[in-house]
Design a protein around this motif. Structure first.
Motif, PDB file in Angstrom:
ATOM      1  N   VAL A  45       0.895  -1.160   0.162  1.00  0.00           N
ATOM      2  CA  VAL A  45      -0.101  -0.042   0.590  1.00  0.00           C
ATOM      3  C   VAL A  45       0.656   1.199  -0.373  1.00  0.00           C
ATOM      4  CG1 VAL A  45      -2.012   0.666   1.518  1.00  0.00           C
ATOM      5  CG2 VAL A  45      -1.942  -1.641   0.982  1.00  0.00           C
ATOM      6  N   LEU A  46       1.662   0.982   0.751  1.00  0.00           N
ATOM      7  CA  LEU A  46       2.891   2.609   0.876  1.00  0.00           C
ATOM      8  C   LEU A  46       3.872   2.853  -0.200  1.00  0.00           C
ATOM      9  CD1 LEU A  46       4.348   4.841   2.797  1.00  0.00           C
ATOM     10  CD2 LEU A  46       6.283   3.070   3.564  1.00  0.00           C
ATOM     11  N   ASN A  47       4.037   1.574  -1.347  1.00  0.00           N
ATOM     12  CA  ASN A  47       4.156   1.312  -2.092  1.00  0.00           C
ATOM     13  C   ASN A  47       3.095   2.270  -3.733  1.00  0.00           C
ATOM     14  OD1 ASN A  47       6.293   1.266  -4.212  1.00  0.00           O
ATOM     15  ND2 ASN A  47       6.174  -0.756  -4.550  1.00  0.00           N
ATOM     16  N   ARG A  48       2.479   1.317  -3.285  1.00  0.00           N
ATOM     17  CA  ARG A  48       1.387   2.254  -4.163  1.00  0.00           C
ATOM     18  C   ARG A  48       1.131   3.232  -4.113  1.00  0.00           C
ATOM     19  NH1 ARG A  48      -0.088   0.328  -8.936  1.00  0.00           N
ATOM     20  NH2 ARG A  48      -0.155  -2.121  -7.439  1.00  0.00           N
ATOM     21  N   VAL A  49       0.908   4.128  -2.891  1.00  0.00           N
ATOM     22  CA  VAL A  49       0.921   5.928  -2.904  1.00  0.00           C
ATOM     23  C   VAL A  49       1.575   6.379  -2.728  1.00  0.00           C
ATOM     24  CG1 VAL A  49       0.608   6.901  -0.856  1.00  0.00           C
ATOM     25  CG2 VAL A  49      -0.321   4.851  -1.064  1.00  0.00           C
ATOM     26  N   LEU A  50       3.082   6.452  -2.895  1.00  0.00           N
ATOM     27  CA  LEU A  50       4.179   7.102  -3.051  1.00  0.00           C
ATOM     28  C   LEU A  50       4.250   6.209  -4.576  1.00  0.00           C
ATOM     29  CD1 LEU A  50       6.723   5.956  -0.570  1.00  0.00           C
ATOM     30  CD2 LEU A  50       5.863   7.523  -0.915  1.00  0.00           C
ATOM     31  N   LEU A  51       4.126   6.122  -5.306  1.00  0.00           N
ATOM     32  CA  LEU A  51       3.951   6.086  -6.449  1.00  0.00           C
ATOM     33  C   LEU A  51       3.719   6.995  -7.137  1.00  0.00           C
ATOM     34  CD1 LEU A  51       4.404   2.044  -7.213  1.00  0.00           C
ATOM     35  CD2 LEU A  51       6.772   4.099  -7.809  1.00  0.00           C
ATOM     36  N   THR A  52       1.987   6.698  -6.562  1.00  0.00           N
ATOM     37  CA  THR A  52       0.488   7.706  -7.303  1.00  0.00           C
ATOM     38  C   THR A  52       1.186   9.421  -6.551  1.00  0.00           C
ATOM     39  OG1 THR A  52      -0.677   5.789  -6.815  1.00  0.00           O
ATOM     40  CG2 THR A  52      -1.630   7.445  -7.187  1.00  0.00           C
ATOM     41  N   SER A  53       1.783   9.455  -5.764  1.00  0.00           N
ATOM     42  CA  SER A  53       2.393  10.655  -5.562  1.00  0.00           C
ATOM     43  C   SER A  53       3.191  11.005  -5.949  1.00  0.00           C
ATOM     44  CB  SER A  53       2.998  11.039  -4.214  1.00  0.00           C
ATOM     45  OG  SER A  53       3.562  10.594  -3.560  1.00  0.00           O
ATOM     46  N   LEU A  54       3.701  10.227  -7.047  1.00  0.00           N
ATOM     47  CA  LEU A  54       5.094  10.111  -7.777  1.00  0.00           C
ATOM     48  C   LEU A  54       4.587  10.972  -9.317  1.00  0.00           C
ATOM     49  CD1 LEU A  54       8.256   8.614  -6.780  1.00  0.00           C
ATOM     50  CD2 LEU A  54       7.290  10.717  -6.460  1.00  0.00           C
ATOM     51  N   THR A  55       3.756  10.157  -9.442  1.00  0.00           N
ATOM     52  CA  THR A  55       2.798  10.630 -10.787  1.00  0.00           C
ATOM     53  C   THR A  55       2.900  11.396 -11.031  1.00  0.00           C
ATOM     54  OG1 THR A  55       2.763   7.876 -10.991  1.00  0.00           O
ATOM     55  CG2 THR A  55       2.076   9.068 -12.519  1.00  0.00           C
TER      56      THR A  55
END
Length: 90
Positions: A45-55
Protein backbone atom coordinates in the motif's frame (compact mmCIF):
# COMPACT_ATOMS: atom_id res chain seq x y z
CA UNK A 1 19.76 -8.27 41.70
CA UNK A 2 16.98 -8.98 44.14
CA UNK A 3 17.80 -10.85 47.35
CA UNK A 4 16.80 -14.51 47.22
CA UNK A 5 16.50 -14.60 43.42
CA UNK A 6 18.95 -17.03 41.92
CA UNK A 7 19.61 -17.38 38.21
CA UNK A 8 17.95 -20.82 38.26
CA UNK A 9 14.75 -19.41 39.80
CA UNK A 10 14.77 -16.54 37.34
CA UNK A 11 15.17 -18.91 34.36
CA UNK A 12 12.35 -21.11 35.68
CA UNK A 13 10.08 -18.07 36.07
CA UNK A 14 10.91 -16.88 32.54
CA UNK A 15 10.13 -20.32 31.08
CA UNK A 16 6.83 -20.45 32.98
CA UNK A 17 5.79 -17.03 31.67
CA UNK A 18 6.82 -17.97 28.13
CA UNK A 19 4.78 -21.19 28.25
CA UNK A 20 1.73 -19.32 29.51
CA UNK A 21 2.07 -16.71 26.79
CA UNK A 22 2.42 -19.27 24.02
CA UNK A 23 -0.60 -21.19 25.27
CA UNK A 24 -2.87 -18.32 24.41
CA UNK A 25 -3.87 -18.43 20.72
CA UNK A 26 -4.45 -14.71 20.52
CA UNK A 27 -0.89 -14.08 21.61
CA UNK A 28 0.46 -16.39 18.92
CA UNK A 29 -1.67 -14.68 16.29
CA UNK A 30 -0.56 -11.25 17.47
CA UNK A 31 3.12 -12.12 17.69
CA UNK A 32 3.54 -14.30 14.61
CA UNK A 33 0.70 -14.21 12.11
CA UNK A 34 -0.19 -10.53 12.20
CA UNK A 35 3.31 -9.31 11.28
CA UNK A 36 3.51 -11.91 8.53
CA UNK A 37 0.24 -10.64 7.05
CA UNK A 38 0.24 -6.95 7.91
CA UNK A 39 3.79 -5.90 6.99
CA UNK A 40 3.69 -7.10 3.36
CA UNK A 41 0.26 -5.54 2.80
CA UNK A 42 1.40 -2.31 4.43
CA UNK A 43 4.49 -2.30 2.22
CA UNK A 44 2.42 -2.77 -0.94
CA UNK A 45 0.00 0.00 0.00
CA UNK A 46 2.78 2.41 0.89
CA UNK A 47 4.60 1.62 -2.35
CA UNK A 48 1.42 2.24 -4.37
CA UNK A 49 0.75 5.55 -2.60
CA UNK A 50 4.30 6.77 -3.17
CA UNK A 51 4.27 5.82 -6.84
CA UNK A 52 0.91 7.48 -7.35
CA UNK A 53 2.02 10.69 -5.66
CA UNK A 54 5.19 10.83 -7.79
CA UNK A 55 3.19 10.34 -10.98
CA UNK A 56 0.71 13.03 -9.95
CA UNK A 57 3.55 15.45 -9.22
CA UNK A 58 4.93 15.01 -12.73
CA UNK A 59 1.62 15.89 -14.35
CA UNK A 60 1.19 19.14 -12.49
CA UNK A 61 0.24 22.04 -14.72
CA UNK A 62 0.82 25.68 -14.16
CA UNK A 63 -1.48 28.31 -15.63
CA UNK A 64 -0.12 31.81 -16.03
CA UNK A 65 -2.51 34.67 -16.62
CA UNK A 66 -1.37 37.63 -18.67
CA UNK A 67 -3.04 41.01 -18.48
CA UNK A 68 -4.06 43.10 -21.50
CA UNK A 69 -1.02 45.33 -21.22
CA UNK A 70 1.39 42.32 -21.58
CA UNK A 71 -0.44 40.47 -24.37
CA UNK A 72 1.34 42.33 -27.13
CA UNK A 73 4.78 42.01 -25.48
CA UNK A 74 7.29 39.19 -25.91
CA UNK A 75 6.19 37.48 -22.69
CA UNK A 76 3.74 35.04 -24.38
CA UNK A 77 6.39 33.91 -26.86
CA UNK A 78 8.96 33.47 -24.06
CA UNK A 79 6.48 31.40 -22.06
CA UNK A 80 5.71 29.26 -25.12
CA UNK A 81 9.45 28.71 -25.68
CA UNK A 82 9.91 27.69 -22.05
CA UNK A 83 6.99 25.28 -22.26
CA UNK A 84 8.54 23.70 -25.36
CA UNK A 85 11.82 23.22 -23.47
CA UNK A 86 9.98 21.53 -20.63
CA UNK A 87 8.23 19.16 -23.03
CA UNK A 88 11.55 18.26 -24.68
CA UNK A 89 13.05 17.44 -21.29
CA UNK A 90 10.36 14.92 -20.46
Amino acid sequence: MFPGVTPVRLARLCLKELRESLRDRRTIVTLVLMPLLVYPVLSLVLNRVLLTSLTAARRAELTIGIGHELRNSQLPSILALGYGLILERE
